[in-house]
Motif scaffolding. Structure first.
Motif, short mmCIF file in Angstrom:
data_model
loop_
_atom_site.label_atom_id
_atom_site.label_comp_id
_atom_site.label_asym_id
_atom_site.label_seq_id
_atom_site.Cartn_x
_atom_site.Cartn_y
_atom_site.Cartn_z
N VAL A 49 2.90 -14.69 4.69
CA VAL A 49 2.09 -13.45 4.66
C VAL A 49 2.81 -12.49 3.76
O VAL A 49 2.24 -11.68 2.96
N MET A 53 1.84 -10.36 0.53
CA MET A 53 1.67 -8.61 0.96
C MET A 53 2.50 -7.87 -0.25
O MET A 53 2.09 -6.95 -0.71
N LEU A 90 5.05 -8.70 13.79
CA LEU A 90 3.93 -9.71 13.75
C LEU A 90 4.39 -10.34 14.83
O LEU A 90 5.39 -11.41 15.26
N VAL A 119 -4.08 -12.37 11.91
CA VAL A 119 -3.49 -12.95 10.82
C VAL A 119 -3.92 -14.51 10.93
O VAL A 119 -4.28 -14.97 9.66
N LEU A 252 -0.84 -8.32 13.22
CA LEU A 252 0.20 -7.40 12.64
C LEU A 252 -0.02 -5.91 13.38
O LEU A 252 -1.08 -5.39 13.27
N SER A 267 -3.83 -2.72 6.47
CA SER A 267 -4.84 -3.63 6.82
C SER A 267 -5.65 -4.22 5.44
O SER A 267 -5.69 -5.54 5.43
N SER A 269 -4.10 -4.85 2.57
CA SER A 269 -3.17 -5.67 1.86
C SER A 269 -3.15 -6.78 2.75
O SER A 269 -2.96 -7.92 2.13
N LEU A 270 -3.33 -6.82 4.04
CA LEU A 270 -3.35 -8.14 4.97
C LEU A 270 -4.75 -8.92 4.46
O LEU A 270 -4.31 -10.31 4.30
N GLN A 271 -5.65 -8.38 4.31
CA GLN A 271 -6.73 -9.07 3.87
C GLN A 271 -6.70 -9.72 2.57
O GLN A 271 -7.25 -10.90 2.26
N ALA A 296 -9.28 -9.62 10.39
CA ALA A 296 -8.14 -9.01 9.76
C ALA A 296 -8.19 -7.43 9.67
O ALA A 296 -7.78 -6.71 8.80
#
Ligand code: ASP
Length: 324
Positions: A49, A53, A90, A119, A252, A267, A269-271, A296
């Motif tokens: 991840v 990211m 995380l 995540v 996260l 958030s 960026s996680l998506q 996410a």
């Protein structure tokens, strides 16, 4: 009046600083603390991840392993870090279980963090060293009951997923076994492969390759249905154990007080990362999948954490296992 003007000026300057900081964020490397040893399942998830990211944020997202005390040492470090978006955490289901397991947790689970998003949710597998004679879960249970004083179960400390799984296993078979704590299931797996411990409950992100390669014996997966990558491994229910269906969800987090714009950027960026082809493909090879976009999000992670604290509290209290 002068004092009032001065305090307006300070407030305006602070507001500007926050916005300006958020607008240029990130302008340097970001660290994601994995509260377990390198080479384990959470580390594997985090590195995949983080790489995705990094591409989206245009800055390196670096994984730092802070293992110990079932993940709570790393969580404490992030709870106490500057809330500037440059140190994240995380952590998995242990964030919820440790809230009940520890009598004196050094942070307030629900108050110490900002939520970025869910995540992934990873299945667990019940394993034994390769030369274990038992071929089915029922045989493993018989062996464990008959040798309770010498059968060893590895885990990554109180609060780890392996600890929860081991605790549920021992409750289900009504027999306490000898537990051996590690800083993560990366090193625990090394000892299982070397035959120094007998049993390990661990996430497919750390066990799929070993099971496929025949270097360990696998007895069950904790999902309602069998996994595509491990078609020969029965579910715990099929194998005759009840109360052992659960997934290891990961979230996260950022320290409490991290600006909302920064949390929002992370958030998003996680998506993006969870739609990255490499993340999807590698997760699938390891028996898992990224959380959907709707999960996410800060709201979904907060809701999950709250409901999981409530879910596990009575189970842990019934097992009567606490730490200080
Ligand atoms: N997730 C931990 C690790 O990465 C192990 C655990 O929770 O059991 O080592």
């Amino acid at each position: 009046m002068q004092k009032l003007i001065a305090s307006f000026a300070v407030a305006a300057a602070l507001a500007f600083a926050t916005t300006a900081g958020a607008q240029t964020y990130p302008d340097r490397n970001i660290t994601v603390v994995v509260p377990f040893a390198a080479g384990g399942p959470t580390d594997t998830v985090a590195r995949l991840v983080a790489e995705a990211m990094s591409k989206d944020l245009g800055q390196q997202v670096i994984v730092e392993n802070v293992g110990g005390a079932g993940g709570t040492l790393g969580a404490k470090q992030v709870a106490e870090a500057d809330p500037d978006g440059y140190k994240l955490l995380l952590y998995h289901i242990g964030m919820a279980t440790s809230a009940t397991l520890y009598r004196n947790l050094p942070y307030n689970t629900l108050e110490a963090f900002e939520y970025i998003g869910l995540v992934t949710e990873v299945p667990m597998t019940i394993l034994a060293r390769k030369d274990m004679a038992a071929t089915t879960l029922a045989e493993l249970v018989d062996y464990a009951k008959a040798n309770a004083d010498k059968v060893t179960v590895a885990n990554a400390g109180i609060g780890a997923a392996s600890h929860l799984c081991g605790m549920l296993f021992m409750s289900a078979i009504g027999t306490p076994l000898v537990t051996v704590p590690y800083k993560g299931t990366g090193p625990a797996m090394t000892d299982l492969l070397g035959g120094q411990v007998d049993i390990l409950c661990d996430q497919t992100t750390n066990t799929t390759k070993q099971i496929q390669g025949g270097t360990v014996k696998a007895y069950a997966v904790t999902t309602p249905a069998r996994l595509d990558v491990l078609p020969d491994v029965p579910t715990t229910t099929e194998a005759g154990l009840t109360g052992m269906e659960f997934g290891i969800w990961h979230g996260l987090y950022a320290p409490k007080g991290t600006p909302a714009e920064v949390v929002d950027r992370l958030s998003k960026s996680l998506q993006v990362a969870l739609k990255d082809k490499n993340v999807i493909d590698r997760f699938a090879e390891l028996g898992t999948s990224p959380s959907p976009e709707a999960d996410a999000t800060p709201a979904a992670l907060k809701a999950k954490l709250e409901s999981e604290i409530a879910r596990w509290k009575p189970v842990i209290e019934a097992a009567g296992q606490f730490a200080d």
